[in-house]
Scaffold this active site. Structure first.
Site, PDB file in Angstrom:
ATOM      1  N   ASP A 465     -92.772 -37.955 -69.577  1.00  0.00           N
ATOM      2  CA  ASP A 465     -93.589 -36.946 -70.378  1.00  0.00           C
ATOM      3  C   ASP A 465     -93.026 -35.630 -69.869  1.00  0.00           C
ATOM      4  OD1 ASP A 465     -94.966 -35.015 -71.851  1.00  0.00           O
ATOM      5  OD2 ASP A 465     -97.026 -36.480 -72.105  1.00  0.00           O
ATOM      6  N   HIS A 466     -92.330 -34.685 -70.581  1.00  0.00           N
ATOM      7  CA  HIS A 466     -91.962 -33.644 -69.922  1.00  0.00           C
ATOM      8  C   HIS A 466     -93.170 -32.493 -69.703  1.00  0.00           C
ATOM      9  CE1 HIS A 466     -88.644 -31.528 -68.033  1.00  0.00           C
ATOM     10  NE2 HIS A 466     -87.870 -31.975 -68.934  1.00  0.00           N
ATOM     11  N   ARG A 467     -94.303 -32.781 -70.218  1.00  0.00           N
ATOM     12  CA  ARG A 467     -95.456 -32.036 -70.217  1.00  0.00           C
ATOM     13  C   ARG A 467     -96.339 -32.174 -68.674  1.00  0.00           C
ATOM     14  NH1 ARG A 467     -98.718 -33.722 -75.265  1.00  0.00           N
ATOM     15  NH2 ARG A 467     -98.194 -35.543 -74.348  1.00  0.00           N
TER      16      ARG A 467
END
Length: 495
Positions: A465-467
């Site tokens: 998850d790039h968050r």
């Protein structure tokens, strides 16, 4: 005096709101003990046996097999304190058969309302029929025959007399039980309208297996497709006189849009998305909608890891699985990169880093893909991880996983190499933040110590998850996993 108590479908935990009746374990008239399992229910997480908190005589059942009930709906009623009549187990001989006469009426089960709002009689709600066994035969000697041909004989059916009228129709003999190996096979046959009574099983003693039902489904689809094609060919060959259309002055309305999903295709089979398959579909779709994921991958030389596993197993004791060693490597890498053992709370706009590693691993079963969870994996050794993974895998294949076994994961390990593939970009198991994928380990040419050699090579992929982190953190995690695969001695630093 007996007191009739109602037992409702209990809360199965983990936010589950409904369950599907797979198999009844008791019949009306049976005596049940406290905490005795009475029904098998399939939820969106697993198949579970539901125990009854009351002891007594079952007076009614609510819902046929295949019916979905919400949590809190009545399951059955039990007469607590009811006196039990003499049974064959007590030494009483079965009643002799007399001249044919209408069979006595058994205690009716709850009647389901029909689509028009009317009330259906006993057995009519789902097409069931009650089969009598001669004059004076008690209600316990009846059996319920399902439309798909499966019949569950009662405990006293073996001692019953000749068959009597069926639903008031004289001369209709009861159908014998169909040897089916599992409730899932019966369910598959029911969904595709396959009559099991005319099917010969390929299993031991004529047991009907899933492959037998699937073969009939494929044959039926092929026949339907060929029939449709023949009808189309005949229609095309017959000339039809079409009169010339007269000119139309008024404008024609625009044609209504046609739904592709609703289009009819010859031989198409519709499979309901419910139960475990439906839950997986919902979770994967939600993951794609909400998580901005990215994937990085690397090839690693697993020759030393395979040698280390062989040495461990040669030393005696419980065998260590390769998946357990990979799980141990994951926990070590997560200790260095805790950003990936997290979840995202968008309502609070916060990344929640979790203290414990509850490691999920993908396992393929007859009921589809399931992801059991190893609790507190960071506290376990390779031997403990191997034993727990084996236990959960066996429970998954037997359909005994509980909702607690399938929920609460914080990171998932997916060994898709068992399917013979090298790489993949997996979908994150929502609401987790990452998943490590492991491909097959195969001999490949590899530069080892400056020379070309044949080594055992594996491809590792990390979807994250790039968050929760950037590419540097994800790359660092994956590189540490690869280093441990290539040099298992690196793990000694964390022991």
């Amino acid at each position: 005096m007996a007191q009739v108590l109602e037992f409702k479908l209990p809360d199965l935990g983990e936010g589950l709101t409904e369950g599907e009746i797979v198999r009844w374990l008791v019949a009306v008239g049976d005596v049940v003990a406290v905490d005795q399992p009475v029904v098998e229910v399939e939820t969106a997480k697993a198949m579970v046996e539901v125990p009854c908190p009351y002891g007594g005589v079952v007076t009614a059942r609510f819902g046929e097999e295949g019916t979905e009930l919400p949590v809190g709906a009545p399951l059955l009623t039990v007469a607590v304190g009811a006196s039990q009549g003499p049974t064959e187990a007590d030494g009483a001989a079965p009643e002799p058969a007399a001249a044919p006469s209408p069979a006595p009426v058994a205690a009716p089960e709850p009647v389901a309302p029909t689509a028009a709002g009317a009330t259906a009689g006993p057995g009519e709600a789902s097409g069931n029929v009650l089969v009598g066994y001669g004059t004076g035969a008690p209600a316990a000697r009846r059996r319920r025959v399902r439309p798909d041909g499966w019949a569950r004989p009662s405990r006293a059916a073996a001692h019953s007399g000749p068959a009597g009228p069926v639903n008031g129709t004289a001369g209709a003999p009861p159908q014998g039980p169909v040897p089916v190996v599992s409730p899932l096979v019966r369910r598959l046959a029911r969904e595709h309208e396959v009559d099991l009574r005319g099917l010969t099983g390929s299993g031991p003693d004529g047991l009907i297996l899933r492959c037998d039902v699937e073969r009939v489904i494929r044959e039926s689809a092929a026949i339907a497709a060929s029939t449709t094609a023949s009808a189309s060919a005949v229609s095309a060959a017959v000339p039809v006189a079409v009169p010339a259309p007269e000119p139309v002055v008024t404008a024609s309305p625009a044609p209504a849009p046609v739904s592709v999903a609703g289009a009819v295709h010859a031989g198409a089979t519709r499979v309901p998305l419910r139960g475990v398959r439906g839950a997986v579909a919902d979770k994967l779709a939600r993951s794609r909608r909400e998580i901005p994921d990215a994937t990085c991958w690397v090839d690693a030389d697993a020759t030393e890891l395979m040698a280390a596993r062989a040495a461990m197993n040669a030393a005696g004791g419980a065998k260590i699985s390769l998946l357990a060693l990979l799980a141990r490597i994951c926990t070590a890498a997560l200790a260095r990169h805790p950003e990936l053992n997290a979840t995202v709370d968008m309502a609070a706009r916060e990344v929640v880093r979790l203290p414990a590693v509850h490691l999920g691993f993908a396992a393929q079963t007859d009921r589809g893909l399931v992801v059991p969870v190893v609790r507190d994996a960071q506290l376990r050794s390779a031997e403990s991880l191997s034993a727990e993974i084996a236990r959960l895998t066996e429970a998954g294949r037997a359909g005994r996983l509980t909702p607690a076994d399938l929920t609460g994961g914080t990171f998932t390990l997916n060994n898709y190499g068992v399917f013979g593939v090298d790489g993949s970009t997996p979908i994150i198991n929502h609401p987790e933040a990452a998943m490590l994928g492991v491909g097959r380990i195969v001999p490949k040419p590899w530069v080892h110590r400056g020379e070309l050699a044949v080594r055992q090579v594996v491809q590792l992929s990390l979807t994250f998850d790039h968050r929760v982190c950037d590419g540097g953190t994800a790359g660092g995690f994956l590189r540490h996993v690869a280093d441990c695969v290539e040099q298992p001695a690196v793990l000694l630093r964390t022991l």
